[in-house]
Design a protein around this motif. Structure first.
Motif, PDB file in Angstrom:
ATOM      1  N   ARG A  58      39.598  35.085  35.148  1.00 57.68           N
ATOM      2  CA  ARG A  58      39.488  36.241  36.034  1.00 57.68           C
ATOM      3  C   ARG A  58      40.588  37.232  35.677  1.00 57.68           C
TER       4      ARG A  58
ATOM      5  N   VAL B 177      37.304  30.365  47.608  1.00 52.37           N
ATOM      6  CA  VAL B 177      37.400  30.293  46.143  1.00 52.37           C
ATOM      7  C   VAL B 177      37.884  28.903  45.708  1.00 52.37           C
TER       8      VAL B 177
ATOM      9  N   ALA C  60      32.423  35.371  39.463  1.00 51.89           N
ATOM     10  CA  ALA C  60      32.311  35.309  40.925  1.00 51.89           C
ATOM     11  C   ALA C  60      32.441  36.684  41.577  1.00 51.89           C
ATOM     12  N   PRO C  61      31.467  37.549  41.378  1.00 60.94           N
ATOM     13  CA  PRO C  61      31.566  38.890  41.974  1.00 60.94           C
ATOM     14  C   PRO C  61      31.218  38.892  43.465  1.00 60.94           C
ATOM     15  N   SER C  62      31.643  39.943  44.147  1.00 58.67           N
ATOM     16  CA  SER C  62      31.246  40.147  45.543  1.00 58.67           C
ATOM     17  C   SER C  62      30.127  41.183  45.551  1.00 58.67           C
TER      18      SER C  62
ATOM     19  N   ARG D 141      32.972  30.208  35.641  1.00 56.83           N
ATOM     20  CA  ARG D 141      32.179  30.914  36.655  1.00 56.83           C
ATOM     21  C   ARG D 141      32.560  32.390  36.670  1.00 56.83           C
TER      22      ARG D 141
ATOM     23  N   TYR E 129      38.768  34.673  51.442  1.00 59.49           N
ATOM     24  CA  TYR E 129      38.645  34.590  49.979  1.00 59.49           C
ATOM     25  C   TYR E 129      39.360  33.355  49.443  1.00 59.49           C
TER      26      TYR E 129
ATOM     27  N   GLU F 217      30.355  35.929  45.980  1.00 59.87           N
ATOM     28  CA  GLU F 217      31.424  35.819  46.981  1.00 59.87           C
ATOM     29  C   GLU F 217      31.088  36.799  48.102  1.00 59.87           C
TER      30      GLU F 217
ATOM     31  N   LEU G 136      44.572  38.751  39.895  1.00 67.54           N
ATOM     32  CA  LEU G 136      44.465  37.556  40.737  1.00 67.54           C
ATOM     33  C   LEU G 136      45.398  36.428  40.296  1.00 67.54           C
TER      34      LEU G 136
HETATM   35  N1  GLU Z   1      35.314  37.734  44.009  1.00 70.74           N
HETATM   36  C1  GLU Z   1      36.499  38.124  43.320  1.00 70.74           C
HETATM   37  C2  GLU Z   1      36.359  39.542  42.821  1.00 70.74           C
HETATM   38  O1  GLU Z   1      35.250  40.053  42.749  1.00 70.74           O
HETATM   39  C3  GLU Z   1      36.820  37.249  42.146  1.00 70.74           C
HETATM   40  C4  GLU Z   1      37.406  35.977  42.579  1.00 70.74           C
HETATM   41  C5  GLU Z   1      37.903  35.069  41.502  1.00 70.74           C
HETATM   42  O2  GLU Z   1      37.506  35.190  40.328  1.00 70.74           O
HETATM   43  O3  GLU Z   1      38.686  34.174  41.832  1.00 70.74           O
HETATM   44  O4  GLU Z   1      37.366  40.148  42.509  1.00 70.74           O
END
Ligand code: GLU
Length: 306
Positions: free
Chosen positions: A221, A207, A12-14, A10, A203, A46, A225
């Protein structure tokens, strides 16, 4: 990477701003790994932060990814449409007395930790929550609740680790595809917020909930993180959820060595596009001169990305 079960990735951008080269790197690494493994790439918005996320940014994400040649399986999951599910998870932990309401403002926390010597900080260099509301008497707590004071939900980390009662591990893939079994160190994080004052999620909660909900087998990612995985592993154990395999790619940094970020003025993909750069240029910039090193795919030589 190829196994009998198709792998699920996946991105998963905000949607709280325009994508930049750092996002492009993450999306391209996910797409490349999904492609060589014959897996699926999902897209997740996200967007729990209702003040900062906007529809126009979501639309721009679709445009930017398509321009880069990335395709994803539908439906796209929007976290803002799943608050009821996250709330149930919070209720579950609260019923097990692993969460407590925290009435502190950010300033309260800053003041409280200012006088604590040798107080630990989390991997993001934020000092651990001092436990003010955890130690509150039941009476004080019900008074505040009755007064309608806003609160977040914090994990009682010591109790939660105790409730799991065993060492936890996760698999982390290294830059050459090698798998490491890592022992999780969730205590690094202290009493994190799992439910914010404004929305019944954070978050970390969302997640973990959604990687499981979407059947994600491989989380890819940025390495910023990586440390969060230690906490995510604890949450997976608390909810009895499966643990994906993790691959944390090297982050793109700016001239000062800081991770590319909008707040530091990282140029958006649409600005690169407006300046005449092609999608191939952006793929080359995002993945650097040795793409295999960034994607961690060394056994497959690919003519082009993704
Ligand atoms: N939404 C997070 C971001 O944009 C990524 C989260 C993830 O990949 O766990 O940095």
């Amino acid at each position: 990477m190829t196994g009998s079960k198709p792998l699920i990735f996946r991105f998963a951008p905000s949607p709280n701003g325009r994508l930049h080269l750092g996002h492009a790197r993450s999306a391209l690494v996910n797409a490349a790994r999904a492609r060589v493994s014959g897996g699926t790439l999902l897209l997740r918005m996200e967007d729990i932060d209702r003040d900062r996320c906007r529809q126009e940014f979501e639309t721009a994400i679709f445009e930017d990814l398509s321009w880069l040649g990335i395709t994803w399986a539908t439906p796209v999951l929007r976290q803002s449409e799943h608050f009821a599910r996250y709330r149930m998870m919070l209720q579950d932990l609260a019923a097990r007395q692993l969460l407590y309401p925290c009435f502190c403002s950010r300033q309260d926390v800053t003041h409280a930790v200012a006088y604590l010597r040798d107080w630990p900080s989390d991997p993001d260099s934020v000092r651990h929550y001092p436990g003010t509301c955890r130690e509150m008497s039941a009476r004080q707590r019900s008074e505040r609740l009755a007064q309608g004071v806003a609160y977040s939900w914090r994990l009682d980390s010591a109790r939660a680790i105790g409730a799991v009662g065993r060492a936890l591990h996760f698999m982390e893939l290294g830059p050459h595809g090698e798998a490491h079994r890592v022992e999780a160190q969730p205590q690094l994080w202290g009493d994190v917020i799992l439910g914010r004052k404004d929305v019944p999620a954070s978050y970390h909660l969302a997640v973990v909930a959604d990687d499981a909900w979407q059947g994600v087998t491989d989380v890819v990612r940025g390495e910023d993180l990586k440390a969060a995985t230690h906490l995510h592993r604890l949450l997976q154990a608390l909810f009895d959820l499966p643990t994906p395999t993790y691959f944390h790619h090297v982050n793109l940094v700016d001239a000062l060595g800081r991770k590319l970020a909008k707040s530091h003025g990282a140029k958006s993909l649409s600005d690169w596009r407006a300046d005449g750069f092609s999608a191939a240029d952006i793929r080359a910039l995002a993945l650097g001169p040795d793409p295999d090193k960034i994607t961690g795919i060394i056994t497959h030589k690919m003519a082009s990305f993704p």
